[in-house]
Motif scaffolding. Structure first.
Motif, PDB file in Angstrom:
ATOM      1  N   THR B 187      29.716  42.824  45.677  1.00 41.72           N
ATOM      2  CA  THR B 187      30.194  42.997  44.302  1.00 41.72           C
ATOM      3  C   THR B 187      31.249  44.093  44.227  1.00 41.72           C
ATOM      4  OG1 THR B 187      27.984  42.373  43.584  1.00 41.72           O
ATOM      5  CG2 THR B 187      29.427  43.279  41.925  1.00 41.72           C
ATOM      6  N   THR B 190      34.601  42.775  45.305  1.00 43.73           N
ATOM      7  CA  THR B 190      35.344  41.951  44.342  1.00 43.73           C
ATOM      8  C   THR B 190      35.939  42.814  43.236  1.00 43.73           C
ATOM      9  OG1 THR B 190      33.338  41.461  43.081  1.00 43.73           O
ATOM     10  CG2 THR B 190      33.984  39.896  44.771  1.00 43.73           C
ATOM     11  N   ARG B 191      35.233  43.888  42.879  1.00 46.53           N
ATOM     12  CA  ARG B 191      35.802  44.791  41.880  1.00 46.53           C
ATOM     13  C   ARG B 191      37.057  45.457  42.429  1.00 46.53           C
ATOM     14  NH1 ARG B 191      36.548  47.148  36.802  1.00 46.53           N
ATOM     15  NH2 ARG B 191      34.939  48.620  36.314  1.00 46.53           N
ATOM     16  N   GLU B 194      39.865  43.115  42.367  1.00 42.48           N
ATOM     17  CA  GLU B 194      40.357  42.996  40.993  1.00 42.48           C
ATOM     18  C   GLU B 194      41.258  44.163  40.650  1.00 42.48           C
ATOM     19  OE1 GLU B 194      38.472  44.547  37.902  1.00 42.48           O
ATOM     20  OE2 GLU B 194      39.894  43.639  36.503  1.00 42.48           O
ATOM     21  N   PHE B 201      39.676  36.973  37.869  1.00 42.07           N
ATOM     22  CA  PHE B 201      38.990  35.680  37.827  1.00 42.07           C
ATOM     23  C   PHE B 201      38.666  35.190  39.224  1.00 42.07           C
ATOM     24  CE2 PHE B 201      38.063  32.764  34.417  1.00 42.07           C
ATOM     25  CZ  PHE B 201      37.642  31.642  35.102  1.00 42.07           C
ATOM     26  N   PHE B 204      36.038  37.601  41.097  1.00 40.34           N
ATOM     27  CA  PHE B 204      34.657  37.466  40.650  1.00 40.34           C
ATOM     28  C   PHE B 204      34.100  36.089  40.945  1.00 40.34           C
ATOM     29  CE2 PHE B 204      34.701  41.567  39.377  1.00 40.34           C
ATOM     30  CZ  PHE B 204      35.431  41.881  38.246  1.00 40.34           C
ATOM     31  N   THR B 205      34.959  35.072  40.904  1.00 34.88           N
ATOM     32  CA  THR B 205      34.481  33.735  41.249  1.00 34.88           C
ATOM     33  C   THR B 205      34.005  33.699  42.686  1.00 34.88           C
ATOM     34  OG1 THR B 205      36.043  32.743  39.718  1.00 34.88           O
ATOM     35  CG2 THR B 205      35.094  31.302  41.376  1.00 34.88           C
ATOM     36  N   THR B 208      30.650  35.142  42.732  1.00 32.64           N
ATOM     37  CA  THR B 208      29.731  34.228  42.058  1.00 32.64           C
ATOM     38  C   THR B 208      29.342  33.080  42.960  1.00 32.64           C
ATOM     39  OG1 THR B 208      30.783  34.776  39.951  1.00 32.64           O
ATOM     40  CG2 THR B 208      29.433  32.793  40.019  1.00 32.64           C
TER      41      THR B 208
ATOM     42  N   LEU C  70      27.395  42.034  38.453  1.00 35.71           N
ATOM     43  CA  LEU C  70      28.519  41.113  38.531  1.00 35.71           C
ATOM     44  C   LEU C  70      28.802  40.490  37.168  1.00 35.71           C
ATOM     45  CD1 LEU C  70      30.600  39.730  40.334  1.00 35.71           C
ATOM     46  CD2 LEU C  70      28.893  37.991  40.873  1.00 35.71           C
ATOM     47  N   VAL C  71      27.714  40.148  36.452  1.00 36.82           N
ATOM     48  CA  VAL C  71      27.875  39.560  35.115  1.00 36.82           C
ATOM     49  C   VAL C  71      28.549  40.575  34.174  1.00 36.82           C
ATOM     50  CG1 VAL C  71      26.627  38.604  33.136  1.00 36.82           C
ATOM     51  CG2 VAL C  71      25.903  38.042  35.438  1.00 36.82           C
ATOM     52  N   TRP C  74      32.183  40.649  35.035  1.00 36.00           N
ATOM     53  CA  TRP C  74      32.801  39.429  34.528  1.00 36.00           C
ATOM     54  C   TRP C  74      33.202  39.589  33.066  1.00 36.00           C
ATOM     55  CZ3 TRP C  74      35.199  35.260  35.808  1.00 36.00           C
ATOM     56  CH2 TRP C  74      34.879  34.518  36.957  1.00 36.00           C
ATOM     57  N   LEU C  78      36.564  39.691  31.227  1.00 36.81           N
ATOM     58  CA  LEU C  78      36.918  38.424  30.607  1.00 36.81           C
ATOM     59  C   LEU C  78      37.082  38.502  29.090  1.00 36.81           C
ATOM     60  CD1 LEU C  78      37.281  35.742  32.039  1.00 36.81           C
ATOM     61  CD2 LEU C  78      34.945  35.173  31.500  1.00 36.81           C
TER      62      LEU C  78
END
Lengths: 242, 239, 218
Positions: B187, B190-191, B194, B201, B204-205, B208, C70-71, C74, C78
């Motif tokens: 995680t 991915t941050r 970003e 997008f 984070f995908t 996920t 993670l949520v 997001w 988003l």
């Protein structure tokens, strides 16, 4: 009042009703009996649409159950049902149990519903339990309330699915007495039961089922004295011996 | 919505390398923490079901403490507070010389926390077996310890495979908390992506998808294990 | 170890209380939203309309397989993007928590609904009540009564999970304490204080739920 024409029903691959055809006339009391697994409970659950059926035709008061245009909810309101396990709503009081459907389905006013509820409770002998909750009542009392709940909708026919099978022996009679009274008052009734005494007393006809077939379908005295099939004779000899 | 799509960053260096490394750290933390959690948790669970009050008490206190403090706070306690409250020399070792302090601390924190949950699963598994089995064992002359070892534990563990699998997956998810003390797990990566590329997008995908795949695979393995270990005739065994 | 300084806690109490306020507000709102959305998801999940059931199941399984952090990332990323303008962190986080918790609440509620005997539903239908009426007046009241302890317990878990807003810097109780800890170099006092406060609140709440459960058994 109720007609069955060549009704077949399957649970997956298992056929539980095989080509069943019979009828119940207005004001008639019909008892349905047979060994476990014969399909008798399923038969009456088809009458109010709680169980679907795959082929054949069932009508109640000339309304066909399979028809897409039939409003199932309105139909069920006119058919009363009493379950083996009473199925009173535990979170509602006795009088609330009887009023719920009156108010929500028949759109009666609360005061009208309560009045009707009290009258019916009086009829089954339980007016003084009106404010109690189901868990505070005995099995026999709960079942009598369940009958009152069904009657509150002013049904044209009452269905009973083994109404006394879950009761202790000493409570069976109080429920049967209510049912006999109901029959004498002219209610059309279809009753699944093992209580042959009840059948002899008020049933006009007896239907005997075995393995999904309707094996016997005749007047009560004929059934008890001289049924046609060996299966029925065998069944009668076993259960009448106690 | 104003957004420039660019999925290719996921497969370009250095981002791809970061993702793989991040996934590696996630897996490492999770598995090592699970080993700690499972062993300690089993011990505690059994302790809580014995008839020795002291053992039961220790188990209860452990569970209540570790269950009622948020995991994140536990991470901070281990990382920031623990080295300061132990004897001076130990503290210095922890802060200066222990290899991979963030990684190790994450494993300890996550492992000890999850142990409290495993303890409860084991306990309810053993308790669900019912006193009849134990009575039968004792009537044959088995000691409490023998009854535990030969009758209760084997049956209990088969029953709790589903909740234990769920705990295992939860460890994977909770490993993401390690990022708060500096472990660059999935995680966190991915941050980072970003922040570097503004392609949130896509980044984070990626995470996920990877977490979903892990869940999917673990569930599949669990179903396999469950099928192989069914106790014939037991409720819920379908057999 | 030496000097454990209580003063730092007392002096900054107003700031800490404000942080706790944020924590509690987030918990309460996410819990309500989560239960409402969770009920809808549960009903969809058990409905006989296949596409509805599939969508609900996918939602539930999806959110349950992701880490909460993670949520949070997001939605923090988003929500402003979708709305086209910057949004306060609180709202993004609230959306994240509500949608996340709903998946967990949905499973609890689904178990509660299916634990109400089928006979009850049948009896209601036999009286002529529609599906919606049967659910509303007969099944759901009984289901919720049974589920209250589990729903509350999930709420306690949510209360603890709100600490994760740390990763986006939202000033909840933990972050407020951490800010003071770093400013005044008082990490031990602040983190220990935070741990004890969470411990007391969560433990008391769970004991409360246990008492409630015992009273409901009667």
């Amino acid at each position: 009042m109720i007609t069955f024409e060549n009704v077949n029903k399957y649970y997956g691959d298992f056929q539980v009703l095989k080509d069943c055809s019979t009828h119940v006339n207005a004001k008639e009391v019909v008892v349905v009996c047979g060994p476990s697994g014969s399909g008798k409970s399923t038969l009456i659950k088809c009458v109010n649409g709680l169980e679907p059926f795959q082929s054949g035709k069932i009508t109640v008061n000339n309304v066909s159950l399979g028809d897409k245009n039939t409003d199932q909810n309105k139909l069920r309101a006119r058919i009363g049902m009493v379950f083996q396990n009473f199925e009173l709503f535990p979170h509602l009081s006795v009088v609330q149990n009887i009023c719920l459907a009156q108010e929500k389905v028949l759109n009666r006013s609360p005061s009208e519903s309560v009045e009707r509820a009290h009258a019916l409770l009086e009829r089954v002998g339980l007016l003084n339990q009106a404010e109690k909750f189901p868990s505070q009542l005995s099995g026999g009392q709960q079942q009598r309330v369940a009958i009152a709940r069904g009657l509150a909708m002013d049904p044209v026919v009452m269905l009973f699915d083994e109404p006394t099978s879950a009761l202790d022996p000493e409570m069976i009679n109080e429920v049967l007495d209510v049912m006999v009274q109901l029959a004498n008052d002219g209610m059309t009734m279809m009753v699944v039961t093992h209580e042959m005494g009840f059948a002899k007393r008020v049933a006009d006809r007896v239907i005997f089922m075995d393995e999904g077939h309707i094996v016997e379908d005749e007047k009560t005295d004929v059934f008890f004295s001289n049924p046609g099939s060996d299966r029925a004779k065998d069944f009668l000899s076993k259960i009448l011996n106690h | 919505m104003n957004y420039n799509w660019n999925w290719s960053i996921l497969v370009t260096e250095p981002y791809l390398g970061w993702l793989i490394a991040g996934l590696g750290w996630t897996i490492a933390v999770s598995i090592l923490a699970w080993i700690l959690a499972f062993s300690l948790g089993s011990l505690l669970g059994i302790m809580r079901t014995t008839s020795v009050p002291l053992l039961r008490g220790i188990g209860t206190v452990y569970v209540e403490i570790f269950r009622n403090i948020p995991l994140l706070v536990q991470f901070f306690l281990w990382y920031f507070v623990f080295p300061e409250v132990v004897p001076h020399d130990w503290g210095m070792w922890l802060k200066r010389e222990m290899p991979m302090p963030e990684f190790t601390t994450a494993i300890i924190a996550l492992g000890l926390y999850t142990a409290s949950r495993v303890c409860e699963q084991v306990r309810s598994g053993i308790e669900s077996i019912g006193v009849g089995q134990v009575s039968a064992a004792r009537a044959l002359g088995l000691t409490e310890w023998q009854a535990m070892r030969y009758i209760l534990v084997p049956v209990a563990y088969r029953r709790i495979i589903p909740p234990l699998t769920s705990e295992f997956l939860t460890i994977f998810k909770n490993s993401s908390l390690a990022l708060t003390i500096g472990v660059i797990e999935l995680t966190a990566v991915t941050r980072q992506i970003e922040e570097y590329t503004f392609q949130g997008f896509e980044a984070f995908t990626a995470a996920t998808v990877i977490y979903s795949l892990i869940t999917f695979m673990v569930m599949g393995i669990m179903r396999y294990i469950e099928k192989r270990s069914r106790v014939h005739g037991m409720l819920g065994s379908g057999g | 170890m030496g000097d454990f300084d209580f003063a730092v806690i007392i002096d900054n109490m107003p700031f800490l209380l404000k942080g706790m306020q944020t924590t509690l507000l987030l918990t309460a709102l996410a819990m309500v939203g989560g239960i409402v959305l969770g009920t809808l998801l549960a009903l969809a999940r058990i409905s006989s309309v296949k596409p509805l059931s599939f969508v609900a199941a996918s939602y539930i399984n999806f959110f349950r397989s992701l880490p909460l952090i993670l949520v949070i990332f997001w939605f923090y990323f988003l929500v402003p993007l979708v709305l086209g303008r910057p949004v306060g962190g609180f709202y993004s986080v609230l959306v994240a928590f509500t949608l996340f918790e709903a998946a967990y609440y949905a499973e609890i509620i689904r178990a509660g609904i299916t634990s109400v005997r089928a006979g009850q539903f049948q009896a209601a239908r036999a009286l002529g009540l529609s599906y919606g009426q049967s659910m509303r007046f007969v099944v759901l009241p009984q289901a919720f009564r049974a589920m209250i302890p589990v729903l509350l317990t999930q709420g306690i878990i949510l209360f603890q999970d709100t600490s994760l807003v740390y990763v986006v810097g939202l000033k909840d109780f933990l972050v407020s304490a951490e800010l003071i800890a770093n400013r005044d170099q008082r990490l031990i006092e602040m983190f220990t204080f935070v741990a004890i406060v969470y411990l007391i609140i969560s433990y008391s709440a769970s004991q409360g739920v246990r008492m409630l459960q015992r009273r409901m058994q009667r």
